[in-house]
Scaffold this active site. Structure first.
Site, mmCIF file in Angstrom:
data_model
loop_
_atom_site.group_PDB
_atom_site.id
_atom_site.type_symbol
_atom_site.label_atom_id
_atom_site.label_comp_id
_atom_site.label_asym_id
_atom_site.label_seq_id
_atom_site.Cartn_x
_atom_site.Cartn_y
_atom_site.Cartn_z
ATOM 1 N N ASP A 68 52.604 -1.189 10.634
ATOM 2 C CA ASP A 68 52.101 0.140 10.999
ATOM 3 C C ASP A 68 51.964 0.997 9.744
ATOM 4 O O ASP A 68 52.945 1.289 9.069
ATOM 5 C CB ASP A 68 53.107 0.774 11.976
ATOM 6 C CG ASP A 68 52.650 2.114 12.521
ATOM 7 O OD1 ASP A 68 51.538 2.569 12.213
ATOM 8 O OD2 ASP A 68 53.450 2.712 13.280
ATOM 9 N N ASP A 122 52.639 7.214 19.102
ATOM 10 C CA ASP A 122 53.588 7.723 18.100
ATOM 11 C C ASP A 122 54.273 8.982 18.598
ATOM 12 O O ASP A 122 53.632 10.014 18.792
ATOM 13 C CB ASP A 122 52.837 8.025 16.797
ATOM 14 C CG ASP A 122 52.458 6.756 16.065
ATOM 15 O OD1 ASP A 122 53.348 5.922 15.849
ATOM 16 O OD2 ASP A 122 51.274 6.597 15.725
ATOM 17 N N MET A 125 56.904 11.841 17.762
ATOM 18 C CA MET A 125 57.559 12.470 16.595
ATOM 19 C C MET A 125 58.208 13.783 17.014
ATOM 20 O O MET A 125 57.610 14.548 17.772
ATOM 21 C CB MET A 125 56.520 12.746 15.511
ATOM 22 C CG MET A 125 55.722 11.530 15.082
ATOM 23 S SD MET A 125 54.652 11.944 13.699
ATOM 24 C CE MET A 125 53.697 10.415 13.560
ATOM 25 N N SER A 175 46.312 3.156 17.360
ATOM 26 C CA SER A 175 47.310 4.221 17.362
ATOM 27 C C SER A 175 46.617 5.538 17.680
ATOM 28 O O SER A 175 45.783 6.011 16.904
ATOM 29 C CB SER A 175 47.990 4.318 15.992
ATOM 30 O OG SER A 175 48.705 5.543 15.913
ATOM 31 N N HIS A 206 49.237 1.974 20.948
ATOM 32 C CA HIS A 206 50.387 2.413 20.162
ATOM 33 C C HIS A 206 50.510 3.939 20.241
ATOM 34 O O HIS A 206 49.570 4.662 19.915
ATOM 35 C CB HIS A 206 50.192 1.956 18.710
ATOM 36 C CG HIS A 206 51.347 2.245 17.812
ATOM 37 N ND1 HIS A 206 52.460 1.438 17.741
ATOM 38 C CD2 HIS A 206 51.567 3.255 16.931
ATOM 39 C CE1 HIS A 206 53.308 1.929 16.855
ATOM 40 N NE2 HIS A 206 52.800 3.037 16.351
ATOM 41 N N MET A 216 59.819 8.045 16.718
ATOM 42 C CA MET A 216 60.259 8.582 15.418
ATOM 43 C C MET A 216 61.043 9.849 15.705
ATOM 44 O O MET A 216 60.612 10.972 15.407
ATOM 45 C CB MET A 216 59.026 8.861 14.541
ATOM 46 C CG MET A 216 58.389 7.584 14.031
ATOM 47 S SD MET A 216 56.694 7.834 13.455
ATOM 48 C CE MET A 216 55.819 7.601 15.010
ATOM 49 N N MET A 227 57.245 -0.576 8.862
ATOM 50 C CA MET A 227 56.434 0.577 8.438
ATOM 51 C C MET A 227 55.912 0.309 7.038
ATOM 52 O O MET A 227 56.680 0.044 6.115
ATOM 53 C CB MET A 227 57.280 1.861 8.423
ATOM 54 C CG MET A 227 57.624 2.442 9.779
ATOM 55 S SD MET A 227 56.241 2.686 10.903
ATOM 56 C CE MET A 227 55.198 3.825 9.989
ATOM 57 N N HIS A 238 56.426 4.177 19.871
ATOM 58 C CA HIS A 238 57.124 4.143 18.582
ATOM 59 C C HIS A 238 57.865 5.466 18.444
ATOM 60 O O HIS A 238 57.253 6.498 18.192
ATOM 61 C CB HIS A 238 56.051 3.932 17.482
ATOM 62 C CG HIS A 238 56.558 4.067 16.087
ATOM 63 N ND1 HIS A 238 55.716 4.173 14.997
ATOM 64 C CD2 HIS A 238 57.811 4.097 15.587
ATOM 65 C CE1 HIS A 238 56.420 4.279 13.896
ATOM 66 N NE2 HIS A 238 57.701 4.247 14.224
#
Ligand code: DX5
Ligand code: ZN
Length: 227
Positions: free
Chosen positions: A174, A34, A36, A7, A32, A67, A136, A65
């Site tokens: 994760d 992330d 956000m 990640s 991965h 979010m 998660m 991913h």
């Protein structure tokens, strides 16, 4: 087969490509990413422009991913940027079925993510649509948090549900995946292991990725990787 998904949240963003290459040499097979938005989670990271640059830098699949709130509005942009897998949060989607279908229509592999407090059973009807379920094991937003123990039960429940329904989705975990936790995580049935801090936090991503993957493969009863 267990796979390591480094990640980049914990990577040095000023040297992102080098960090990714190092994690790849250490055995990472999917990157991965992330995303956000400062609304769904209390942190802000990156979006399609960075995914586009990563796409040029590595051939590994990019696991985005999301979010973020209103994820449907950004699916096309992630597809254009070159994302391979896109997962959306159960808690962020007003119409989860539509969001997952949209990801598939854009040629990407759809995944659904559940927060620690969200029950596995809520996913039953949409499981045939997904390529992976992301459990998660910390509250999303930050790297380097401690693994929440009851996540192990949720992984086991998913393994059972997958068997019951005769499906083949993959189980991803994760948050807090590290040397101390990886054995129990793999033995519970997770096969896609996201790790940020454990790979990038110590400044030796290649070595740390390699050691973590070796521990995971050993726990899964898989032979060690030959380098
Ligand atoms: C947290 C992110 C994770 C994060 C995991 O919201 O979704 O991908 O990078 O970090 P570690 O492995 O440090 O717990
Ligand atoms: Zn993540």
């Amino acid at each position: 087969m267990v796979e390591l998904l480094p990640s980049i949240l914990s990577a040095d963003f000023a040297h992102l490509a080098e960090e990714v290459f190092a994690a790849e040499r250490g055995g990472g097979t999917v990157i991965h990413v992330d995303v956000m938005d400062g609304h769904f989670v209390p942190n802000i990271t990156l979006g399609p422009p960075v995914v586009k640059c990563l796409r040029k830098a590595t051939k590994l699949p990019l696991d985005c991913h999301l979010m973020i709130e209103e994820p449907d509005e950004y699916i096309a942009a992630f597809a254009d940027a070159g994302a391979d897998w896109v997962s959306v949060h159960y808690e962020a989607c007003r119409h989860l079925h539509r969001s997952l279908a949209l990801i598939g229509e854009h040629g990407m592999k759809p995944g659904v993510v559940i927060n620690p407090a969200t029950r596995v059973n809520l996913l039953k009807e949409i499981l045939p649509m997904v390529h992976h379920v992301l459990v998660m094991s910390v509250n999303p937003g930050f790297g380097g948090q401690s693994f929440i123990e009851f996540s192990l039960d949720k992984i086991k429940q998913l393994v059972e549900l997958r068997r019951e329904l005769g499906l083949a989705f993959r189980i991803e975990v994760d948050g807090g995946v590290a040397h101390e936790t990886v054995k129990r995580i793999v033995q519970a049935g997770a096969e896609l292991l996201v790790a940020g801090n454990a790979v990038f936090g110590g400044g030796r991503p290649e070595e740390d990725a390699r050691a973590l993957l070796a521990a995971a493969r050993q726990a899964a009863g898989e032979p060690p990787v030959k380098y």
